[in-house]
Design an enzyme around this catalytic site. Structure first.
Site, PDB file in Angstrom:
ATOM      1  N   TYR A 219       0.863  -1.187   0.000  1.00 16.34           N
ATOM      2  CA  TYR A 219       0.000   0.000   0.000  1.00 16.34           C
ATOM      3  C   TYR A 219       0.897   1.234   0.000  1.00 16.34           C
ATOM      4  O   TYR A 219       1.800   1.335   0.817  1.00 16.34           O
ATOM      5  CB  TYR A 219      -0.886   0.034   1.250  1.00 16.34           C
ATOM      6  CG  TYR A 219      -2.343  -0.044   0.890  1.00 16.34           C
ATOM      7  CD1 TYR A 219      -2.927   0.981   0.135  1.00 16.34           C
ATOM      8  CD2 TYR A 219      -3.127  -1.123   1.253  1.00 16.34           C
ATOM      9  CE1 TYR A 219      -4.254   0.902  -0.231  1.00 16.34           C
ATOM     10  CE2 TYR A 219      -4.452  -1.201   0.879  1.00 16.34           C
ATOM     11  CZ  TYR A 219      -5.013  -0.184   0.130  1.00 16.34           C
ATOM     12  OH  TYR A 219      -6.313  -0.264  -0.242  1.00 16.34           O
TER      13      TYR A 219
ATOM     14  N   GLU B 299      -0.434   4.703  -0.411  1.00 12.67           N
ATOM     15  CA  GLU B 299      -1.268   5.912  -0.520  1.00 12.67           C
ATOM     16  C   GLU B 299      -0.424   7.155  -0.273  1.00 12.67           C
ATOM     17  O   GLU B 299       0.410   7.175   0.644  1.00 12.67           O
ATOM     18  CB  GLU B 299      -2.409   5.861   0.507  1.00 12.67           C
ATOM     19  CG  GLU B 299      -3.604   5.073   0.010  1.00 12.67           C
ATOM     20  CD  GLU B 299      -4.740   5.067   1.019  1.00 12.67           C
ATOM     21  OE1 GLU B 299      -4.553   5.497   2.169  1.00 12.67           O
ATOM     22  OE2 GLU B 299      -5.842   4.628   0.639  1.00 12.67           O
TER      23      GLU B 299
ATOM     24  N   ASP C  50      -6.415  15.053 -24.408  1.00 15.08           N
ATOM     25  CA  ASP C  50      -6.376  13.639 -24.040  1.00 15.08           C
ATOM     26  C   ASP C  50      -5.695  12.911 -25.189  1.00 15.08           C
ATOM     27  O   ASP C  50      -6.286  12.702 -26.250  1.00 15.08           O
ATOM     28  CB  ASP C  50      -7.813  13.149 -23.836  1.00 15.08           C
ATOM     29  CG  ASP C  50      -7.894  11.660 -23.545  1.00 15.08           C
ATOM     30  OD1 ASP C  50      -6.868  10.968 -23.664  1.00 15.08           O
ATOM     31  OD2 ASP C  50      -9.006  11.201 -23.211  1.00 15.08           O
TER      32      ASP C  50
ATOM     33  N   THR D 115      -3.378   7.484 -21.739  1.00 21.14           N
ATOM     34  CA  THR D 115      -3.256   6.120 -21.243  1.00 21.14           C
ATOM     35  C   THR D 115      -1.820   5.717 -21.522  1.00 21.14           C
ATOM     36  O   THR D 115      -1.117   6.368 -22.302  1.00 21.14           O
ATOM     37  CB  THR D 115      -4.181   5.126 -21.978  1.00 21.14           C
ATOM     38  OG1 THR D 115      -3.799   5.097 -23.353  1.00 21.14           O
ATOM     39  CG2 THR D 115      -5.642   5.511 -21.862  1.00 21.14           C
TER      40      THR D 115
ATOM     41  N   LYS E  48      -1.732   2.165 -24.996  1.00 23.05           N
ATOM     42  CA  LYS E  48      -2.096   2.150 -26.420  1.00 23.05           C
ATOM     43  C   LYS E  48      -0.812   2.301 -27.249  1.00 23.05           C
ATOM     44  O   LYS E  48       0.067   1.458 -27.127  1.00 23.05           O
ATOM     45  CB  LYS E  48      -3.161   3.199 -26.683  1.00 23.05           C
ATOM     46  CG  LYS E  48      -4.434   2.880 -25.866  1.00 23.05           C
ATOM     47  CD  LYS E  48      -5.565   3.854 -26.084  1.00 23.05           C
ATOM     48  CE  LYS E  48      -6.734   3.520 -25.149  1.00 23.05           C
ATOM     49  NZ  LYS E  48      -7.816   4.509 -25.236  1.00 23.05           N
TER      50      LYS E  48
ATOM     51  N   ARG F  16      -1.536  -1.351 -18.780  1.00 23.53           N
ATOM     52  CA  ARG F  16      -2.805  -0.627 -18.747  1.00 23.53           C
ATOM     53  C   ARG F  16      -2.760   0.413 -17.644  1.00 23.53           C
ATOM     54  O   ARG F  16      -2.460   0.092 -16.499  1.00 23.53           O
ATOM     55  CB  ARG F  16      -3.969  -1.579 -18.463  1.00 23.53           C
ATOM     56  CG  ARG F  16      -4.017  -2.830 -19.305  1.00 23.53           C
ATOM     57  CD  ARG F  16      -5.393  -3.461 -19.296  1.00 23.53           C
ATOM     58  NE  ARG F  16      -6.255  -2.650 -20.121  1.00 23.53           N
ATOM     59  CZ  ARG F  16      -6.198  -2.655 -21.451  1.00 23.53           C
ATOM     60  NH1 ARG F  16      -5.346  -3.418 -22.106  1.00 23.53           N
ATOM     61  NH2 ARG F  16      -6.990  -1.874 -22.143  1.00 23.53           N
TER      62      ARG F  16
HETATM   63  C1  PLP Z   1      -8.821   4.784 -24.434  1.00 26.22           C
HETATM   64  C2  PLP Z   1      -9.175   6.177 -24.137  1.00 26.22           C
HETATM   65  C3  PLP Z   1      -9.389   6.639 -22.831  1.00 26.22           C
HETATM   66  C4  PLP Z   1      -9.572   5.788 -21.609  1.00 26.22           C
HETATM   67  O1  PLP Z   1      -8.985   4.701 -21.393  1.00 26.22           O
HETATM   68  P1  PLP Z   1      -9.324   3.656 -20.240  1.00 26.22           P
HETATM   69  O2  PLP Z   1      -7.949   3.355 -19.743  1.00 26.22           O
HETATM   70  O3  PLP Z   1      -9.983   2.544 -20.939  1.00 26.22           O
HETATM   71  O4  PLP Z   1     -10.165   4.311 -19.219  1.00 26.22           O
HETATM   72  C5  PLP Z   1      -9.593   7.980 -22.616  1.00 26.22           C
HETATM   73  N1  PLP Z   1      -9.599   8.829 -23.633  1.00 26.22           N
HETATM   74  C6  PLP Z   1      -9.425   8.447 -24.900  1.00 26.22           C
HETATM   75  C7  PLP Z   1      -9.447   9.467 -25.982  1.00 26.22           C
HETATM   76  C8  PLP Z   1      -9.221   7.108 -25.198  1.00 26.22           C
HETATM   77  O5  PLP Z   1      -9.093   6.720 -26.457  1.00 26.22           O
END
Ligand code: PLP
Length: 423
Positions: free
Chosen positions: A51, A53, A197, A223, A226, A232
């Site tokens: 943990y 935090e 984002d 993220t 990707k 993840r």
């Molecule tokens: C994939 C994605 C997210 C969120 O991803 P998670 O990890 O699945 O919550 C947020 N914004 C955009 C533009 C995405 O393509």
């Protein structure tokens, strides 16, 4: 793995099946990738036992000295990778990273402006079914109906009328370059925060294959799993002026204990992305996407916006006729899946069908690029995709062509291991 096979053969066998699926098929889901062995090892480590935090140097639990070092390395590497002043690496996902940013700078019912989900945006950008759409007021912008690309003059007009507290840019299904400077200028004019984002394109940005948002807009979220090719998870970058607000919003605002094994994996991923070879990788993802787009166009298929600048292609299926109706995204996804080609159905601009059916298909090249495939292989895959889609339009009930393609795909895919770096 042998320990798991003894103690829990049910789960072990399912993981083995999934491993074979990943090896024998072609993963073309634009938001997926194959992480390195090093990332896997870090995420599967005893770092999960703790943990932690709080933040490095300010934890709520003892015994965090090594976790502090790991998290500091992750933050420093992320800052170096993107040239950011401040990084928070604790968000457990992209959605949570976005929620933390909204929570830091907006009150209940404040207005955000963002790209419509059905035109390329993301659930966490204020979709009515998502907490972000229920908690905040939302005004969506879309793409121009002619060019199917973002029209910044139109977005600026909308911002002047709506006066949002925050403008969100970034997308999940947009095949073109996003002009972050244009968004920041619009936000500045109307006195709004600007959040980018870059969940999908972070690896391209890190590798210099897409212009950056860091240092341009106020806050960048991403993220790590990707195009960035990490475990993840999510991350947030911002200038010093917003650092404290962001950190407080993630913890204690949104989350409890951070996933320290994943943060270790993120640190490894950022280290990998800092290597010169990652620039080559990012550029190859885009070259591969463009090579596949060329073949699909040659084959007479329609691409939303007419092509691609990034890692993904959005196919518009409305000109593929099957006895009057057009082939749906759901059908295309299913038939290609039967041929060993994994893609996902996706809404397209001017969508007339439900999100469970759709008129489009999203195809991405990050995962196959990680397996070492290049332009020639992309052309081959493009031809297979066209062959399956055209064949099912002619005779929906005959699976002969699909089985033929499946055999070819399996023979081809199994030549590319998931881990070219280890024999
Ligand atoms: C994939 C994605 C997210 C969120 O991803 P998670 O990890 O699945 O919550 C947020 N914004 C955009 C533009 C995405 O393509």
């Amino acid at each position: 793995m042998s320990y798991l096979s003894d103690t829990d053969p049910e789960i072990f066998n399912l993981i083995e099946k999934e491993r074979m699926r990943q090896i024998n098929g072609l993963e073309l889901i634009a938001s997926e990738n194959v992480v390195s062995k090093a990332v896997l090892e870090a995420v599967g480590s005893i770092m999960t036992n703790k943990y932690a935090e709080g933040y490095p140097g300010k934890r709520y639990y003892g015994g965090c000295e090594f976790h502090d070092m790991v998290e500091n390395l992750a933050r420093d590497r992320l800052c170096e990778l993107f040239g950011a002043e401040h990084a928070n690496v604790q968000a457990v996902s992209g959605s949570q990273a976005n929620q933390a940013v909204y929570f830091a700078f907006m009150q209940h019912k404040d207005l955000m402006m963002s790209q419509d989900l059905s035109q390329g945006g993301h659930l966490s950008h204020g979709s009515p079914v998502n907490i972000t759409g229920k908690w905040y007021s939302v005004s969506h912008y879309g793409v121009d109906s002619e060019t199917e690309t973002l029209d910044y003059a139109q977005i600026a007009d909308q911002a002047r009328k709506e006066k949002p507290k925050m403008i969100v840019c970034g997308a999940s299904a947009y095949p073109r370059i996003i002009d972050f400077k244009a968004f920041k200028e619009i936000a500045e004019e109307v006195g709004a925060y600007c959040m980018a984002d870059i969940a999908h394109i972070a690896g391209l940005v890190a590798g210099g294959a897409h212009p950056t948002s860091v240092g341009v807009v106020d806050i960048t979220t991403t993220t790590t799993h990707k195009t960035l090719r990490g475990p993840r998870g999510g991350a947030i970058m911002c200038g010093e002026e917003n650092a404290q607000a962001i950190d407080k919003s993630v913890f204690p605002g949104m989350q409890g204990g951070p996933l320290m094994h994943v943060i270790a994996g993120k640190a490894v991923c950022f280290h990998e992305a800092l290597q010169p070879s990652f620039k080559e990788y990012a550029k190859q993802i885009v070259k591969n996407s463009k090579a596949m787009a060329e073949v699909l166009i040659e084959e007479g298929l329609d691409l939303v916006s007419g092509g691609t600048d990034n890692h993904l292609i959005l196919l518009d299926l409305t000109n593929l006729s099957t006895n009057g109706d057009h082939l749906t995204g759901l059908e295309a996804e299913t038939y290609l899946g039967e041929a060993g080609i994994t893609v996902n159905k996706n809404t397209i601009p001017r969508e007339k069908l439900s999100p469970f059916v759709t008129s489009g298909l999203r195809i991405g090249t990050p995962a196959v690029t990680s397996r070492g495939m290049k332009e020639d292989e992309m052309k081959q895959i493009g031809h297979w995709i066209a062959r399956v889609l055209k064949d099912v339009c002619k005779n929906k009930n005959s699976k002969a062509e699909i089985s033929e393609v499946k055999k070819e795909v399996e023979a081809f895919a199994s030549k590319y291991t998931l881990y070219p770096e280890v024999s």
